[in-house]
Write an enzyme that holds these catalytic residues in place. Structure first.
Site, PDB file in Angstrom:
ATOM      1  N   TYR A 177      -2.099  -0.089  10.428  1.00  0.00           N
ATOM      2  CA  TYR A 177      -1.932  -1.077   8.625  1.00  0.00           C
ATOM      3  C   TYR A 177      -0.908  -0.305   8.253  1.00  0.00           C
ATOM      4  O   TYR A 177      -0.119  -1.137   7.253  1.00  0.00           O
ATOM      5  CB  TYR A 177      -3.007   0.322   8.558  1.00  0.00           C
ATOM      6  N   SER A 231       1.046  -1.329   0.099  1.00  0.00           N
ATOM      7  CA  SER A 231      -0.151   0.163  -0.009  1.00  0.00           C
ATOM      8  C   SER A 231       1.001   0.618  -0.223  1.00  0.00           C
ATOM      9  O   SER A 231       2.222   0.631   0.173  1.00  0.00           O
ATOM     10  CB  SER A 231      -0.785   0.434   1.042  1.00  0.00           C
TER      11      SER A 231
END
Ligand code: NDP
Length: 248
Positions: free
Chosen positions: A157, A143
């Site tokens: 995250y 990501s």
């Protein structure tokens, strides 16, 4: 008759029943690969995808295997090899998100994110490379949050996706002399159940995206198809952003 780029190849996509993983499974099948994918909780979606791929003449296999369960992941890879005879491409796509500021982040969510996004990637990769020969491909779905975190609550995250980016570089060194490439795709916002384009974050995020819209799962799958192809043999250890310019 033209030969498809991934004819005779076998791919496994973790977390392929919905979202980005489902688009990747469809695309790899279109490119000629036999495609297996894992899922944790959506048997109906998984069956629908198998049928959709088979309806277009492709080979597909859905396997229930929670990425947090090492035994299930190892057994999924054994099933792929016993069903299709080999394994050439692993796409580590399964991932989960939880957002909360650090002082409110639960240990349970911390352990779950590490178990799926990091430990699951380690287990699948270790087991998959035991079956891969020259030309093998490991493709991570990381990501852009590994590099930027443009909202509050994304620290854990981001931690997991940072781990995926650095794991990619180390693996590229470990596996280069075997002719196996390892790369990390870093999507920006992509319209899925995890991050819907009409969700709570969306309007704020869109303002920061140069292209001004969310990405589509198929746009991530296109990059996977390239990295999986023979044309990408010299790309390894790379983290490749596909983010509409949110990090520009
Ligand atoms: P979704 O939540 O829409 O889909 C996740 C998929 O992974 C589903 O098929 C789900 O299957 C499966 N899955 C979830 N948990 C597990 C598990 N423990 N074991 C096995 N499979 C699992 O997510 P996205 O498609 O949006 O995300 C895919 C990847 O892309 C993730 O790694 C995510 O972090 C990353 N990403 C997403 C972005 C976005 O904006 N959407 C941006 C950047 C990266 P089931 O329902 O059966 O559990």
């Amino acid at each position: 008759m033209t030969t498809l780029p991934l004819a005779d190849k076998v791919a496994l996509v973790t977390g392929g029943s919905r979202g980005i993983g489902a688009a990747i499974a469809r695309r790899l099948a279109q490119e000629g690969a036999a495609v297996a994918f894992t899922y944790a909780r959506s048997p109906q979606k998984a069956d629908e995808l198998v049928q959709a791929i088979q309806a277009t003449g492709g080979q597909a296999l859905a396997i229930q295997a929670d990425s947090a369960d090492a035994t299930a992941v190892r057994s999924a890879i054994a099933t792929v090899v016993s069903t299709f005879g080999r394994l050439d491409i692993l796409v580590n796509n399964a991932g989960v998100a939880a957002l909360a500021p650090i002082d409110q982040f639960s240990m349970e969510d911390f352990e779950r994110l590490l178990a799926v996004n990091v430990r699951g990637v380690f287990i699948a990769t270790q087991e998959a490379v035991r079956h891969m020969g020259a030309g093998g491909r490991i493709i991570m779905i990381g990501s852009i949050n590994s590099d930027i975190v443009p909202f509050v609550g994304g620290s854990v995250y981001a931690l997991t996706k940072g781990a995926v980016a650095s794991f990619t570089r180390g693996l590229a060194r470990d596996l280069g002399d075997r002719g196996i490439t390892v790369n990390n795709i870093q999507p920006g916002p992509v319209d899925t159940d995890m991050n819907p384009a009409d969700g709570a974050f969306a309007e704020e995020l869109k303002k920061a995206i140069a292209i001004g819209r969310y990405g589509q799962a198929d746009e991530i799958a296109a990059m996977v198809a390239y990295l999986a192809s023979p044309a990408a043999a010299y790309v390894t250890g790379a983290s490749l952003k596909i983010d509409g310019g949110i990090t520009a």
